[in-house]
Design an enzyme around this catalytic site. Structure first.
Site, short mmCIF file in Angstrom:
data_model
loop_
_atom_site.label_atom_id
_atom_site.label_comp_id
_atom_site.label_asym_id
_atom_site.label_seq_id
_atom_site.Cartn_x
_atom_site.Cartn_y
_atom_site.Cartn_z
NE ARG A 267 -4.43 -2.16 2.04
CZ ARG A 267 -3.88 -2.91 3.32
NH1 ARG A 267 -2.56 -2.82 3.94
NH2 ARG A 267 -4.40 -4.62 2.67
CE LYS B 43 -1.76 14.02 -13.43
NZ LYS B 43 -2.32 14.12 -15.23
CD GLU C 187 5.31 17.87 -22.48
OE1 GLU C 187 4.21 19.03 -21.45
OE2 GLU C 187 4.01 16.38 -22.72
CE LYS D 289 3.90 17.48 -13.77
NZ LYS D 289 3.68 16.40 -15.50
CD GLU E 254 -5.19 15.88 -14.06
OE1 GLU E 254 -5.64 14.69 -13.56
OE2 GLU E 254 -4.08 16.24 -14.62
NE ARG F 249 -0.80 17.28 -12.13
CZ ARG F 249 0.47 16.73 -11.21
NH1 ARG F 249 -0.25 16.34 -10.15
NH2 ARG F 249 0.61 15.71 -11.98
CG HIS G 2 -3.14 12.63 -25.15
ND1 HIS G 2 -3.80 12.67 -24.00
CD2 HIS G 2 -2.02 12.94 -24.72
CE1 HIS G 2 -2.81 13.49 -23.03
NE2 HIS G 2 -1.81 12.95 -23.29
CG HIS H 246 4.37 13.04 -25.43
ND1 HIS H 246 3.11 12.90 -25.07
CD2 HIS H 246 4.64 14.15 -23.98
CE1 HIS H 246 2.82 13.75 -24.49
NE2 HIS H 246 3.34 14.15 -23.47
#
Lengths: 375, 375
Positions: free
Chosen positions: B135, B157, B199, B241, B251, B256, B267, B280
């Site tokens: 966990r 993330k 980015e 960021k 989010e 965000r 995407h 990307h």
């Protein structure tokens, strides 16, 4: 106006912005959809995940009553339902994968809500699926076994098993609501119901002497499944667990460890007996007996505590000894327990009824002696 | 004393008890184990998870320097190392299962620490394994691609792909430390390095007009991989960021979402081109162009913004158009995006350099027009 027998207990689990309510009633299942809408006013999509054994009628009843509700803007609420095979083997990577795929195919998104209907297996599995789908969506626990009502549905522990290690992966993910209808217990076999009482007795020993005394006076009513007594016992158990979890949500301060009274022994019993041979609450009852023997050995408590604990467990129909207990088999399992810190054997041990302490560096011969005392 | 070219930038990500540091240096990898011990003084067991492409020498260098360190009580620090095949297909349930099993077999416990060494795939996969093993255990990000340094290694993330849906399951799980050595970029192919600049440019547009101006003046240095310029660009990107993530970790407030400038288009480009065909950062560059066209169409910004953005992307060697763009193929993908709220098409759109806004209920014909403007 509700009759006394349908009084609803409401317990708050205080965890800041992750706080939630536990509602405990009898024959209250028909009103669950009202409770859900009252708590989650923006519900648009419910993902009902049910143990196959309770799909009909409980899960279908809840699913169809939600489907009759409307969103605040008057739209239908979408409901998807999936049944998961009963039993511990469903807490697997394969079942988790199945649920993730099903959620995706059901066009679930971050506003969807998982409703887990079943015992601990379903709550843990569906809760983990909710914790991880799109990095976390809300979920509601509807426990249908006594064990899940008093223990696993409260506190936010979710997860699955690895082939050789129980609960090895998972997440802390709190439900948004826990809904309990004691009348679903009517279909629960006696042995499973009594097993749940093992965890109930535990709360009396670790945290609540008056509740222990109440249990001593009312064990007979609990065995007879008297509605008022059952609701009260569940409510007190949930209150104890909610307090402990509120103080140590992620098991970091050591406080939450007290919930594991009897459990290090119990897990070793379950593992060496083969999972499912001894029910969890039965193993906890035996484990509490071993822990009490260990505490007496270490002069932490007197023999009177063991005497009262033994009598109450017996009055609840629970085992207090385990003839097949084998220290040589159990000790290696206990040393692998994920709560063990780098091989240091630690136990939650009673000081008096209503109070326990966490003690480390316990010597193996003492543990062996405590196990053999319960053969 | 460090020379100016080896100056270490240190950025704080402020997230209460989940706060952490990002350290950015050049030829600093030999000192990573010192940084790790300084941050995680109680390290006893490191689980190094590396992209197979950087196992030798980067991961082995780090693993062996940790293994030479001692715990505060003078014990050896245990180190296990596993290499994961390069590429997006490793962000799978199968690889996750492999890591879980390996962690168990390595006798990992709650005090073990995962060290993820690689690009975004490894960071996401190893981070999710760390988020879920018992966990949740601590983890350290050591990004080895420019894209991972400026984006995926910061912000918590983590996750894996389902066969038909990228990043569909995962967790928000913050690292305890992010360690960046720009010299590992020396082995990164030009196309991959330039993709990362996509980015970098994004941060200038969404949040930081002075940084955008700095980029306009220093694009040449970045293309030449000048150490000082690269470290500064990474530090400013991480700072942007970190600020946004600090305001909206999960989010939930919408803040965000600005990090997704260009990403809904990107995407859809990646998915319809077949993953890996367009990198990307290239897709993000094209997506930012589409978003700028959409913003002009909706009278949110003037044509001058698009002109400057186009010039900067070109100066960085990035694409600004995509001949194969197909609105009919891209729109269905955009409507399935998990950030879309119940089918409502939302986009992050520029108002001026340094400021963007999140706008919902965008009409499909406007989206189509913006896509076709970039063919």
């Amino acid at each position: 106006m509700p009759s006394p027998s349908s009084e609803v207990h409401s317990i708050d689990v205080s965890l800041g912005d992750r706080s939630y309510k536990i509602e405990i009633g009898t024959e209250s299942i028909d009103t669950f959809s009202d409770s859900i809408l009252a708590s989650l006013g923006d519900l648009t999509h419910a993902l009902v995940i049910a143990d196959a054994a309770v799909e009909n009628p409980w899960a279908m009843t809840i699913a169809s009553s939600i489907a009759k509700q409307k969103t605040p803007s008057g739209d239908d609420i979408r409901v998807n339902l999936i049944a998961v095979p009963s039993g511990e083997t469903s807490k697997s990577i394969g079942q988790l994968d199945t649920l993730w795929q099903w959620m995706l195919e059901s066009s679930a998104d971050r506003r969807s809500v998982v409703i887990a209907i079943g015992g601990g297996v379903i709550g843990d599995l569906a809760g983990f699926a909710a914790a991880t789908f799109t990095r976390g969506i809300r979920f509601i626990q509807v426990p249908t076994t006594l064990l899940a009502m008093v223990d696993s549905s409260v506190g936010g522990k979710t997860g699955i098993n690895l082939p050789t290690a129980k609960n090895m992966v998972g997440a802390f993910w709190q439900p948004s609501l826990v809904l309990i209808d004691t009348s679903v217990l009517s279909t629960l076999p006696d042995r499973s119901y009594i097993s749940g009482l093992g965890e109930v007795v535990k709360y009396g020993v670790i945290d609540d002497a008056p509740f222990f005394e109440w249990l001593e006076a009312n064990a007979g009513k609990l065995l007879d499944r008297d509605d008022n007594a059952v609701r009260y016992a569940i409510a007190e158990s949930c209150r104890s667990k909610a307090n402990v979890v509120g103080e140590d949500e992620r098991e970091t301060s050591g406080r939450r460890a007290i919930l594991n009274y009897g459990h290090t022994f119990a897990h070793a019993i379950e593992a060496t007996a083969g999972y499912g041979q001894v029910l969890h609450g039965e193993a906890v009852a035996i484990g509490m007996q071993m822990a009490a023997h260990l505490a007496i050995e270490l002069e932490l408590c007197d023999a009177e505590l063991l005497k009262r604990q033994t009598a109450l467990l017996k009055a609840c129909g629970l085992p207090t000894t385990y003839a097949a207990a084998d220290p040589d088999a159990m000790l290696p399992v206990m040393k692998r327990d994920k709560k063990v810190s780098h091989g240091n054997l630690r136990f939650v041990l009673p000081e008096r009824i209503g109070s326990v302490t966490l003690l480390g560096d316990i010597k193996e011969p003492n543990v062996t002696k405590a196990i053999l005392a319960c053969c």
